[in-house]
Design an enzyme around this catalytic site. Structure first.
Site, PDB file in Angstrom:
ATOM      1  N   PHE A 127       0.972  -0.979   0.062  1.00 56.55           N
ATOM      2  CA  PHE A 127       0.122  -0.030   0.011  1.00 56.55           C
ATOM      3  C   PHE A 127       0.844   1.208   0.031  1.00 56.55           C
ATOM      4  O   PHE A 127       1.807   1.298   0.912  1.00 56.55           O
ATOM      5  CB  PHE A 127      -0.834  -0.057   1.258  1.00 56.55           C
ATOM      6  CG  PHE A 127      -1.949   1.022   1.193  1.00 56.55           C
ATOM      7  CD1 PHE A 127      -3.269   0.657   0.709  1.00 56.55           C
ATOM      8  CD2 PHE A 127      -1.898   2.294   1.677  1.00 56.55           C
ATOM      9  CE1 PHE A 127      -4.301   1.519   0.646  1.00 56.55           C
ATOM     10  CE2 PHE A 127      -2.943   3.264   1.467  1.00 56.55           C
ATOM     11  CZ  PHE A 127      -4.163   2.771   1.068  1.00 56.55           C
ATOM     12  N   ASP A 197       1.031  -5.069   8.334  1.00 57.03           N
ATOM     13  CA  ASP A 197       0.167  -4.354   8.163  1.00 57.03           C
ATOM     14  C   ASP A 197      -1.227  -4.962   8.204  1.00 57.03           C
ATOM     15  O   ASP A 197      -1.288  -5.709   6.970  1.00 57.03           O
ATOM     16  CB  ASP A 197       0.354  -3.271   7.069  1.00 57.03           C
ATOM     17  CG  ASP A 197      -0.793  -2.267   6.752  1.00 57.03           C
ATOM     18  OD1 ASP A 197      -2.005  -2.695   7.263  1.00 57.03           O
ATOM     19  OD2 ASP A 197      -0.531  -1.130   6.319  1.00 57.03           O
ATOM     20  N   TYR A 222     -11.059   1.390  10.207  1.00 56.29           N
ATOM     21  CA  TYR A 222     -12.472   2.037   9.768  1.00 56.29           C
ATOM     22  C   TYR A 222     -12.965   1.190   8.481  1.00 56.29           C
ATOM     23  O   TYR A 222     -13.997   1.235   7.817  1.00 56.29           O
ATOM     24  CB  TYR A 222     -12.534   3.289   9.176  1.00 56.29           C
ATOM     25  CG  TYR A 222     -11.079   3.526   8.570  1.00 56.29           C
ATOM     26  CD1 TYR A 222     -10.999   3.413   6.981  1.00 56.29           C
ATOM     27  CD2 TYR A 222      -9.892   4.217   9.027  1.00 56.29           C
ATOM     28  CE1 TYR A 222      -9.770   3.505   6.205  1.00 56.29           C
ATOM     29  CE2 TYR A 222      -8.837   4.373   8.324  1.00 56.29           C
ATOM     30  CZ  TYR A 222      -8.859   4.321   6.999  1.00 56.29           C
ATOM     31  OH  TYR A 222      -7.723   4.254   6.389  1.00 56.29           O
ATOM     32  N   LYS A 223     -12.111  -0.135   8.444  1.00 53.76           N
ATOM     33  CA  LYS A 223     -12.371  -0.983   7.106  1.00 53.76           C
ATOM     34  C   LYS A 223     -13.438  -2.118   7.603  1.00 53.76           C
ATOM     35  O   LYS A 223     -14.697  -1.707   8.157  1.00 53.76           O
ATOM     36  CB  LYS A 223     -11.450  -1.478   6.358  1.00 53.76           C
ATOM     37  CG  LYS A 223     -10.727  -0.326   5.924  1.00 53.76           C
ATOM     38  CD  LYS A 223      -9.287  -0.794   5.219  1.00 53.76           C
ATOM     39  CE  LYS A 223      -8.583   0.445   4.563  1.00 53.76           C
ATOM     40  NZ  LYS A 223      -7.283   0.431   4.430  1.00 53.76           N
ATOM     41  N   ARG A 370     -12.986  -3.473  -7.539  1.00 55.08           N
ATOM     42  CA  ARG A 370     -12.631  -4.382  -6.331  1.00 55.08           C
ATOM     43  C   ARG A 370     -13.875  -4.474  -5.426  1.00 55.08           C
ATOM     44  O   ARG A 370     -14.648  -3.737  -5.354  1.00 55.08           O
ATOM     45  CB  ARG A 370     -11.597  -3.360  -5.542  1.00 55.08           C
ATOM     46  CG  ARG A 370     -10.740  -4.210  -4.545  1.00 55.08           C
ATOM     47  CD  ARG A 370      -9.855  -3.089  -4.060  1.00 55.08           C
ATOM     48  NE  ARG A 370     -10.723  -1.975  -3.312  1.00 55.08           N
ATOM     49  CZ  ARG A 370      -9.970  -1.354  -1.929  1.00 55.08           C
ATOM     50  NH1 ARG A 370      -8.751  -1.934  -1.540  1.00 55.08           N
ATOM     51  NH2 ARG A 370     -10.442  -0.554  -1.503  1.00 55.08           N
TER      52      ARG A 370
HETATM   53  C1  PLP Z   1      -6.442   1.608   4.498  1.00 58.45           C
HETATM   54  C2  PLP Z   1      -4.925   1.249   4.641  1.00 58.45           C
HETATM   55  C3  PLP Z   1      -4.074   2.233   5.176  1.00 58.45           C
HETATM   56  C4  PLP Z   1      -4.854   3.407   5.598  1.00 58.45           C
HETATM   57  O1  PLP Z   1      -3.745   4.346   6.390  1.00 58.45           O
HETATM   58  P1  PLP Z   1      -4.153   5.439   7.261  1.00 58.45           P
HETATM   59  O2  PLP Z   1      -3.053   6.235   7.695  1.00 58.45           O
HETATM   60  O3  PLP Z   1      -4.992   4.995   8.470  1.00 58.45           O
HETATM   61  O4  PLP Z   1      -4.903   6.415   6.291  1.00 58.45           O
HETATM   62  C5  PLP Z   1      -2.666   2.023   5.277  1.00 58.45           C
HETATM   63  N1  PLP Z   1      -2.411   0.772   4.729  1.00 58.45           N
HETATM   64  C6  PLP Z   1      -3.209  -0.257   4.232  1.00 58.45           C
HETATM   65  C7  PLP Z   1      -2.636  -1.491   3.586  1.00 58.45           C
HETATM   66  C8  PLP Z   1      -4.419  -0.056   3.875  1.00 58.45           C
HETATM   67  O5  PLP Z   1      -5.101  -0.758   3.279  1.00 58.45           O
END
Ligand code: PLP
Length: 411
Positions: A127, A197, A222-223, A370
């Protein structure tokens, strides 16, 4: 059970037999909407609004600063509720920061704990925010090498110069899932720390930090945890490492005795030392209430339904639209998270046309449609209806219309 040629009636039957069918009532899901975007923003649990309103009026409004006696411990209290969802113990998780900030802290801590080792291994497909954080830490420290390898080549890339691996367990584009136990063991074989992560894992797949020997982890809430937009993230630090690691972004609320207001910093015991600042108490109240939706629900049951749903989706799409879409997610459910990505040149406009038909997925450039599957509030009929609508879009070529082609800032 859920192969090709399935009928809507059969899906209704699966919903009646679903051991999680009662959990959907704990959420607001707009009528007629098929929401396959809970991997981006989870649905609103019904308990959240009243809990936040109560917190604001009774605790903040009436209690004022007296609330701190309780609020002070919110990061650990909510962290302890997340812990069982990732196979962690009490006192190993705090709910703080955001994923990017939390990851930055863990990277700094891991590099400091492995002096003499200056390599962090990651994947180029990680990510992007994780890669940005990693590059930022490398710049700040000056002598850190970010080693980007293919997902399949992580174990082979490890050597005694590696301080840590920094990997996302479930790939946000394809849903491909690492073998967390195997990669963690490979990191340990060379004396490196394994940082994971878990953004697309927590609340979606079975994660066992304890058993897999995971050192450090972050994830967003939040997911699949439905904590609401901008919900705090969580940090997991294995108990045996807690006293050995330092928070590279120390702040007063991670101090052993913040209200002594001493000039020098002394870290709090345990995972608390990773707290930096005043916690976002209102957001934590929302997350806390959202976690009530897990009452009586096991991750195992969620995972079983998730696998059945993604299998159903893939089988039906392959049967009806196999010539149109390439399935970009692993076919083996054991290697797949709780999403299915379909590759199509006109993916963006297809997703837009689907949204107009009440089926919400999202798009990831350059060509991935997705679809996230959230067993707490999705039904098998939703999966069936989503494919029906996808077929309707493709057959009518609706997606080629101009109105579905203009890009929005958030995809
Ligand atoms: C959604 C997501 C994030 C989000 O990062 P924030 O700093 O909380 O906005 C980070 N890493 C991954 C793999 C994600 O899917």
């Amino acid at each position: 059970m859920t192969g090709a040629g399935i009928t809507r009636e059969r899906c209704e039957e699966l919903d009646r037999e679903d051991p999680l069918r009662h959990v959907r009532e704990r959420f607001f899901v707009p009528d007629g909407l098929v929401y396959l975007d809970g991997n981006s923003l989870g649905a609103l649990a019904k308990a959240v609004g009243p809990a936040v309103a109560e917190m604001i009026s009774a605790e903040w409004g009436a209690g004022l600063s007296g609330g701190w006696d309780r609020w002070f411990y919110a990061p650990e209290r909510v962290g302890d509720r997340i812990a069982p969802l990732i196979g962690a113990g009490a006192g190993e998780v705090v709910a703080i920061d955001t994923t990017t900030v939390a990851l930055t802290k863990l990277l700094g801590a891991a590099l400091a704990a492995r002096p003499g080792r200056r390599v962090v291994v990651t994947t180029a497909t990680n990510f992007p925010t994780d890669l940005y954080a990693l590059a930022g830490v490398a710049r700040l420290l000056g002598d850190v090498e970010v080693r980007m390898v293919d997902a399949g080549a992580v174990a082979d890339s490890l050597d005694e110069t590696v301080a840590a691996t920094c990997l996302t367990h479930v790939d946000f584009r394809t849903g491909a899932m690492f073998d967390m136990a195997a990669v963690t063991a490979a990191a340990h074989d060379v004396g490196a720390l394994a940082i994971w992560d878990l953004c697309h894992s927590v609340g979606a797949v079975v994660v066992d930090c304890e058993q897999d020997g995971v050192d450090l982890a972050v994830g967003c809430c939040y997911k699949y945890l439905n904590g609401g937009p901008g919900a705090p993230a969580f940090v997991y630090v294995r108990r045996s490492l807690q006293e050995l690691l330092e928070n590279p972004l120390p702040g007063w609320l991670g101090h052993e005795a913040p209200f002594d207001f001493t000039t020098g910093y002394r870290p709090a015991g345990g995972v608390r030392r990773f707290v930096t600042s005043t916690p976002p108490i209102i957001a934590l109240a929302a997350l806390d209430a959202a976690l009530d939706a897990w009452a009586g629900v096991t991750v195992g049951a969620v995972r079983a339904k998730s696998v059945a749903m993604t299998e159903l989706f893939i089988a039906t799409v392959t049967e009806r639209l196999g010539a149109e879409f390439e399935v970009a997610s692993p076919r083996d459910p054991a290697r797949r998270g709780s999403q299915v990505s379909l590759r199509h040149e006109q993916g963006y406009s297809i997703v837009q046309a689907l949204i107009a038909r009440g089926v919400v997925g999202d798009f990831r450039a350059p060509d991935l449609c997705r679809f996230g599957f959230t067993p707490l509030y999705l039904r098998y009929v939703d999966v069936f209806d989503a494919v029906e609508q996808l077929v309707a879009v493709i057959e009518s070529e609706e997606h080629t219309e101009e109105r579905f082609r203009a890009r929005r800032p958030v995809t």
